[in-house]
Design a protein around this motif. Structure first.
Motif, PDB file in Angstrom:
ATOM      1  N   GLY A 100       0.808  -1.197   0.000  1.00  0.00           N
ATOM      2  CA  GLY A 100       0.000   0.000   0.000  1.00  0.00           C
ATOM      3  C   GLY A 100       0.847   1.254   0.000  1.00  0.00           C
ATOM      4  O   GLY A 100       2.031   1.242   0.345  1.00  0.00           O
ATOM      5  N   ALA A 101       0.241   2.349  -0.398  1.00  0.00           N
ATOM      6  CA  ALA A 101       0.898   3.645  -0.404  1.00  0.00           C
ATOM      7  C   ALA A 101       0.387   4.462   0.768  1.00  0.00           C
ATOM      8  O   ALA A 101      -0.785   4.391   1.139  1.00  0.00           O
ATOM      9  N   TRP A 102       1.265   5.259   1.357  1.00  0.00           N
ATOM     10  CA  TRP A 102       0.903   6.057   2.517  1.00  0.00           C
ATOM     11  C   TRP A 102       0.097   7.260   2.087  1.00  0.00           C
ATOM     12  O   TRP A 102       0.282   7.810   1.003  1.00  0.00           O
ATOM     13  N   ASN A 154     -10.279  -3.021  -8.583  1.00  0.00           N
ATOM     14  CA  ASN A 154      -9.286  -2.503  -7.639  1.00  0.00           C
ATOM     15  C   ASN A 154      -8.063  -1.925  -8.347  1.00  0.00           C
ATOM     16  O   ASN A 154      -7.589  -0.848  -7.999  1.00  0.00           O
ATOM     17  N   HIS A 155      -7.547  -2.659  -9.335  1.00  0.00           N
ATOM     18  CA  HIS A 155      -6.269  -2.301  -9.941  1.00  0.00           C
ATOM     19  C   HIS A 155      -6.390  -1.806 -11.381  1.00  0.00           C
ATOM     20  O   HIS A 155      -5.377  -1.405 -11.972  1.00  0.00           O
ATOM     21  N   VAL A 203      -2.718   2.247   2.333  1.00  0.00           N
ATOM     22  CA  VAL A 203      -3.957   1.774   1.710  1.00  0.00           C
ATOM     23  C   VAL A 203      -3.616   0.877   0.531  1.00  0.00           C
ATOM     24  O   VAL A 203      -2.832   1.247  -0.346  1.00  0.00           O
ATOM     25  N   ASN A 204      -4.192  -0.314   0.520  1.00  0.00           N
ATOM     26  CA  ASN A 204      -4.121  -1.217  -0.621  1.00  0.00           C
ATOM     27  C   ASN A 204      -5.470  -1.910  -0.766  1.00  0.00           C
ATOM     28  O   ASN A 204      -6.434  -1.549  -0.087  1.00  0.00           O
ATOM     29  N   ASP A 213      -6.063   3.031  -6.407  1.00  0.00           N
ATOM     30  CA  ASP A 213      -5.108   4.110  -6.618  1.00  0.00           C
ATOM     31  C   ASP A 213      -5.812   5.453  -6.722  1.00  0.00           C
ATOM     32  O   ASP A 213      -5.376   6.448  -6.143  1.00  0.00           O
ATOM     33  N   LEU A 214      -6.920   5.507  -7.453  1.00  0.00           N
ATOM     34  CA  LEU A 214      -7.642   6.761  -7.626  1.00  0.00           C
ATOM     35  C   LEU A 214      -8.294   7.232  -6.328  1.00  0.00           C
ATOM     36  O   LEU A 214      -8.359   8.436  -6.072  1.00  0.00           O
ATOM     37  N   GLY A 215      -8.778   6.312  -5.530  1.00  0.00           N
ATOM     38  CA  GLY A 215      -9.486   6.682  -4.305  1.00  0.00           C
ATOM     39  C   GLY A 215      -8.713   6.413  -3.037  1.00  0.00           C
ATOM     40  O   GLY A 215      -9.318   6.175  -1.984  1.00  0.00           O
ATOM     41  N   ARG A 216      -7.384   6.467  -3.113  1.00  0.00           N
ATOM     42  CA  ARG A 216      -6.566   6.113  -1.955  1.00  0.00           C
ATOM     43  C   ARG A 216      -6.838   7.023  -0.754  1.00  0.00           C
ATOM     44  O   ARG A 216      -7.009   6.555   0.371  1.00  0.00           O
ATOM     45  N   GLU A 217      -6.884   8.330  -0.983  1.00  0.00           N
ATOM     46  CA  GLU A 217      -7.137   9.260   0.117  1.00  0.00           C
ATOM     47  C   GLU A 217      -8.555   9.100   0.653  1.00  0.00           C
ATOM     48  O   GLU A 217      -8.796   9.231   1.852  1.00  0.00           O
ATOM     49  N   LEU A 218      -9.508   8.812  -0.232  1.00  0.00           N
ATOM     50  CA  LEU A 218     -10.890   8.591   0.201  1.00  0.00           C
ATOM     51  C   LEU A 218     -10.992   7.369   1.097  1.00  0.00           C
ATOM     52  O   LEU A 218     -11.667   7.397   2.129  1.00  0.00           O
TER      53      LEU A 218
END
Length: 443
Positions: free
Chosen positions: A35-37, A121-122, A44-45, A203-208
């Motif tokens: 996941g990316a921070w 997801n990807h 998040v992954n 990836d698009l909704g990582r912050e969400l």
């Protein structure tokens, strides 16, 4: 602190300190997606996103229809009169694979559900095409997209996929004629192989997703001790005495004992600490985050249990709109990709039969079946499977209303009568449909 700095240093080294060739052999690049921070300090992954119930519900709303619908393989041919004919091919290898068992580990529902989830997801889904028993397509083995290191072009423009094999765990490379690669939407990725892959919703909704998980954790913490804490003032012998009282107070006022009566020492007073407006509105914020998740997936809110503004009058139409605008495009993307990658030279087409989703109630189904049989569009044996009924002898004939007659290309009617009958001393012509015409009626 030290662990966070180490992760940051490792990430920077992987991003800028290695060449693309070194990344292909770096062990960390072959590990599961960590996941990316995000801004909320959460990694998040796809796995962490699945712990958010709204995200899991959106994934299920997209994947379950694909896993439940049968796949039809049809031969495409032209009859020389400008018409395109489609003939079912139930014995085609793709028909047996996609309707029975694509591989030794999964049935069709598990395989198609996995494919839809990875695609959502990807933005990509990859399968290995395994030949066996003299067939070019014997099995379709899924490769998680997190196990794909990179995609590149070489050898005159051919695609090559570097991945970890799902059965052996070995690092391997496959050419584009050895895999089935499905991509979703116009969203493009960045970096090496950007034109060959797409970005996924994780990836698009990582912050969400990180915001939703933070709100979920905050809600659990908020209601753990009746929603909020307080301040107790009193005369204490020592600070240790106060700490012991607070310890016993928490035992008596938390968990299952949250509404139990508690005796307080003399001169002790409990001051309730009320939450501020920002704290009290987290439920509204969670609802807004859920709506944004539905927007990201292209789903109506009722698909995840948000039933505001839903009535008996519009829920069926909303379900049909979701089928037309969200589910069908995904089904078409999968079937088009399967034709391109798995049978590029065969005159066939693949399609999902969406009738079970469109004809959901008995009244709609009966009206549809009756109209199709009455107007001769379908035979009775063709509509009976929609009612879970088997065929019967004589049910393959097409019906036609008695007040309808065939017209040729010139606009003239076909011979109106094929037999003469005597009725009341007069001669009448009888058509094939049984209609009596005045006079002999035979041209």
């Amino acid at each position: 602190m030290i662990g966070g700095l180490q992760r940051l240093a490792t990430g920077v080294r992987m991003m800028v300190g290695l060449t693309p060739e070194q990344r292909a052999t770096e062990d960390r690049m072959w590990s599961a997606d960590g996941g990316a921070w995000t801004m909320s300090s959460r990694a998040v992954n796809a796995d962490t996103a699945a712990t958010w119930p709204v995200w899991a519900a959106c994934q299920e709303a997209l994947s379950e229809p694909m896993g439940s619908l049968p796949v039809t393989v049809e031969q495409v041919r032209h009859d020389g009169r400008g018409r395109t004919l489609y003939e079912p091919m139930p014995r085609h290898p793709l028909a047996s694979l996609l309707n029975e068992a694509p591989n030794v580990d999964q049935d069709r529902v598990q395989f198609l559900t996995w494919l839809s989830n990875d695609l959502s997801n990807h933005g990509n889904a990859l399968c290995l095409v395994v030949a066996e028993r003299g067939r070019s397509i014997g099995q379709l083995v899924p490769v998680p997209w997190t196990d794909v290191a990179r995609v590149e072009r070489r050898d005159g423009g051919r695609r090559w996929y570097h991945y970890r094999h799902p059965w052996t765990g070995a690092r391997e490379a496959a050419r584009d004629d050895e895999v089935w690669h499905v991509t979703e939407g116009p969203r493009t990725s960045t970096g090496r192989g950007a034109a060959l892959t797409a970005r996924g919703r994780v990836d698009l909704g990582r912050e969400l997703i990180a915001e939703a998980l933070s709100l979920q954790e905050f809600g659990n913490w908020f209601f753990r001790n009746a929603g909020h804490g307080g301040i107790i003032t009193g005369k204490w012998d020592s600070i240790n005495h106060a700490r012991e009282f607070i310890k016993e107070w928490r035992k008596a006022r938390s968990g299952r004992n949250v509404f139990q009566d508690v005796a307080m020492p003399e001169d002790a007073t409990y001051h309730d600490v009320k939450p501020n407006n920002a704290t009290a509105q987290f439920l509204e914020l969670r609802r807004q985050v859920a709506l944004e998740c539905c927007q990201l997936h292209g789903l109506a809110p009722f698909a995840v249990g948000i039933l505001e503004k839903i009535t008996f009058s519009n829920v069926e139409q909303l379900a049909l709109d979701q089928l037309a605008n969200c589910v069908r495009p995904r089904l078409g993307r999968v079937t088009t990709s399967a034709k391109r990658w798995l049978a590029p030279d065969e005159p066939i087409r693949l399609r999902f039969d969406t009738a079970p989703l469109e004809l959901v109630d008995k009244s709609t189904l009966s009206a549809f079946a009756g109209a199709m049989v009455q107007w001769g569009v379908m035979s009775r044996n063709e509509v009976r499977p929609l009612l879970n009924l088997g065929p019967f002898d004589g049910g393959d004939e097409f019906e036609r209303p008695l007040n309808m007659e065939r017209i040729d290309h010139s606009g003239a009617a076909h011979p109106r009568a094929v037999a003469r009958v005597r009725v009341g001393g007069e001669t009448w012509g009888r058509t094939p449909a049984g209609v009596l015409l005045p006079g002999e009626g035979i041209e």
